[in-house]
Design a protein around this motif. Structure first.
Motif, short mmCIF file in Angstrom:
data_model
loop_
_atom_site.label_atom_id
_atom_site.label_comp_id
_atom_site.label_asym_id
_atom_site.label_seq_id
_atom_site.Cartn_x
_atom_site.Cartn_y
_atom_site.Cartn_z
N SER A 82 0.84 -1.20 0.00
CA SER A 82 0.00 0.00 0.00
C SER A 82 0.88 1.25 0.00
CB SER A 82 -0.90 0.02 1.24
OG SER A 82 -0.13 0.22 2.41
N ARG A 83 0.30 2.34 -0.45
CA ARG A 83 1.03 3.61 -0.47
C ARG A 83 1.50 3.98 0.93
NH1 ARG A 83 1.45 7.86 -4.01
NH2 ARG A 83 1.95 9.89 -3.09
N GLU A 84 0.63 3.77 1.92
CA GLU A 84 0.98 4.11 3.30
C GLU A 84 2.20 3.32 3.77
OE1 GLU A 84 -0.97 3.96 7.82
OE2 GLU A 84 -2.05 3.12 6.10
N ASN A 85 2.23 2.02 3.49
CA ASN A 85 3.35 1.18 3.92
C ASN A 85 4.64 1.56 3.21
OD1 ASN A 85 1.66 -0.17 5.66
ND2 ASN A 85 1.39 -1.95 4.33
N VAL A 86 4.54 1.79 1.90
CA VAL A 86 5.73 2.19 1.14
C VAL A 86 6.29 3.49 1.69
CG1 VAL A 86 6.59 2.93 -1.11
CG2 VAL A 86 5.04 0.97 -0.96
N GLU A 87 5.42 4.44 2.00
CA GLU A 87 5.89 5.73 2.51
C GLU A 87 6.52 5.60 3.90
OE1 GLU A 87 2.64 8.47 2.16
OE2 GLU A 87 3.03 8.81 0.01
N LYS A 88 6.07 4.63 4.70
CA LYS A 88 6.72 4.39 5.99
C LYS A 88 8.17 3.97 5.78
CE LYS A 88 2.72 3.07 8.84
NZ LYS A 88 2.12 1.98 9.66
N VAL A 89 8.41 3.11 4.80
CA VAL A 89 9.77 2.68 4.50
C VAL A 89 10.59 3.84 3.95
CG1 VAL A 89 11.19 1.12 3.11
CG2 VAL A 89 9.06 0.29 4.12
N VAL A 90 10.01 4.61 3.05
CA VAL A 90 10.70 5.77 2.49
C VAL A 90 11.13 6.73 3.59
CG1 VAL A 90 10.42 7.84 1.07
CG2 VAL A 90 9.59 5.64 0.23
N GLU A 91 10.23 6.99 4.54
CA GLU A 91 10.55 7.93 5.62
C GLU A 91 11.75 7.45 6.44
OE1 GLU A 91 8.39 10.09 9.46
OE2 GLU A 91 7.24 8.78 8.14
N VAL A 92 11.78 6.16 6.77
CA VAL A 92 12.91 5.62 7.52
C VAL A 92 14.21 5.74 6.72
CG1 VAL A 92 13.91 3.52 8.48
CG2 VAL A 92 11.52 4.04 8.89
N LEU A 93 14.16 5.41 5.43
CA LEU A 93 15.36 5.46 4.61
C LEU A 93 15.92 6.89 4.51
CD1 LEU A 93 14.40 3.03 1.71
CD2 LEU A 93 15.93 2.59 3.62
N ARG A 94 15.04 7.85 4.37
CA ARG A 94 15.51 9.23 4.22
C ARG A 94 16.03 9.80 5.54
NH1 ARG A 94 11.00 11.77 0.12
NH2 ARG A 94 11.64 10.57 -1.73
N LYS A 95 15.42 9.40 6.64
CA LYS A 95 15.88 9.92 7.93
C LYS A 95 17.18 9.26 8.38
CE LYS A 95 11.42 11.48 9.74
NZ LYS A 95 10.39 11.31 10.81
N ALA A 96 17.33 7.97 8.11
CA ALA A 96 18.54 7.25 8.56
C ALA A 96 19.68 7.36 7.55
CB ALA A 96 18.21 5.79 8.81
N GLU A 97 19.36 7.62 6.29
CA GLU A 97 20.36 7.77 5.21
C GLU A 97 21.39 6.63 5.19
OE1 GLU A 97 21.91 11.70 4.22
OE2 GLU A 97 20.65 12.52 5.83
N PRO A 98 20.98 5.38 5.23
CA PRO A 98 21.96 4.29 5.19
C PRO A 98 22.63 4.19 3.84
CG PRO A 98 19.77 3.42 4.88
CD PRO A 98 19.59 4.88 5.21
N LYS A 99 23.87 3.71 3.84
CA LYS A 99 24.57 3.44 2.59
C LYS A 99 24.10 2.12 1.99
CE LYS A 99 28.78 5.88 4.09
NZ LYS A 99 28.31 6.20 5.47
N VAL A 100 23.85 1.15 2.87
CA VAL A 100 23.45 -0.19 2.45
C VAL A 100 22.27 -0.63 3.31
CG1 VAL A 100 24.17 -2.60 2.20
CG2 VAL A 100 25.81 -0.76 1.76
#
Length: 234
Positions: A82-100
């Protein structure tokens, strides 16, 4: 949540430990920052309340030396794209900025494990799209997306030697008492019937044997790895 070098995703609060606990212990002991993300609270598990499972997850995080652990609270057995679930993952990725980043392999006996990998892939791709959550910066993807194995394995792209850190992995897995303990008050399940932990160790022993080490954890990349020249392998 802080910026990290490596971010691991699991469908349930014990998946990361069972899959790549040794790698995470190794990375943190080498000075890298690692974050852990559980997609669900594991509320559909036969044993253990949500509160118990959260306490166990926190203890396991401390054993592994991770910088943080967050739970996206997607319904257990209800992981969808769902859009909501995908955006939850996006938010974590952008805030944590992991390389891998790493998530479960796309084939597994548990549907949630398979779906977790697909959801994280969607989030990985969407993290680089400027029209998705434009208010959360920076808009970029991690450099690499890895898959790790749980119940079912395949040919790995590479194997990490985790021999020196395997006792830490075991301790982190066993921190999930409600899932793996054989205490009388717990119902017998696939996880605590006495062979599941042995299956994990057998898998890791096999991967270790493939690189001449005692214990190893395998990862899959869906693209090729570039080398500057053959001697860069050494």
């Amino acid at each position: 949540m802080e910026k990290v070098d490596f971010l691991a995703f699991g469908a349930h609060p014990d998946d990361i430990e069972c899959g790549i606990g040794g790698t995470i212990a190794k990375l943190t002991r080498l000075g890298y920052k690692v974050g852990l993300v559980d997609l669900t609270l594991g509320e559909m598990a036969t044993n253990g309340s949500v509160e118990e499972r959260q306490r166990e997850a926190c203890q396991a995080m401390e054993i592994l030396g991770a910088s943080f652990r967050v739970n996206l609270q997607i319904p257990d057995l209800g992981i969808t794209l769902s859009r909501e679930n995908v955006e939850k993952v996006v938010e974590v990725l952008r805030k944590a900025e992991p390389k891998v980043i790493a998530a479960p392999y796309w084939v597994d006996r548990h549907p949630d494990h398979e779906k977790a990998g697909h959801l994280v892939k969607e989030g990985f791709f969407n993290a680089g799209l400027k029209k998705v959550l434009p208010e959360i910066q920076p808009i970029k993807r991690p450099e690499k997306y890895l898959r790790y194995f749980l119940s079912i394995t395949s040919t790995p792209s590479f194997i990490v030697d985790v021999t020196e850190y395997y006792s830490i992995k075991k301790k982190a897995v066993l921190a999930h008492i409600s899932q793996f303990s054989q205490r009388p008050e717990f119902n017998q399940t696939f996880l605590n019937e006495g062979q599941f932990l042995g299956r994990i160790e057998s898998r890791d022993l096999f991967f270790g044997s493939q690189i001449g080490k005692r214990y190893g954890e395998g990862f899959v990349l869906q693209e090729y790895i570039e080398l500057r020249h053959p001697l860069a392998l050494l």
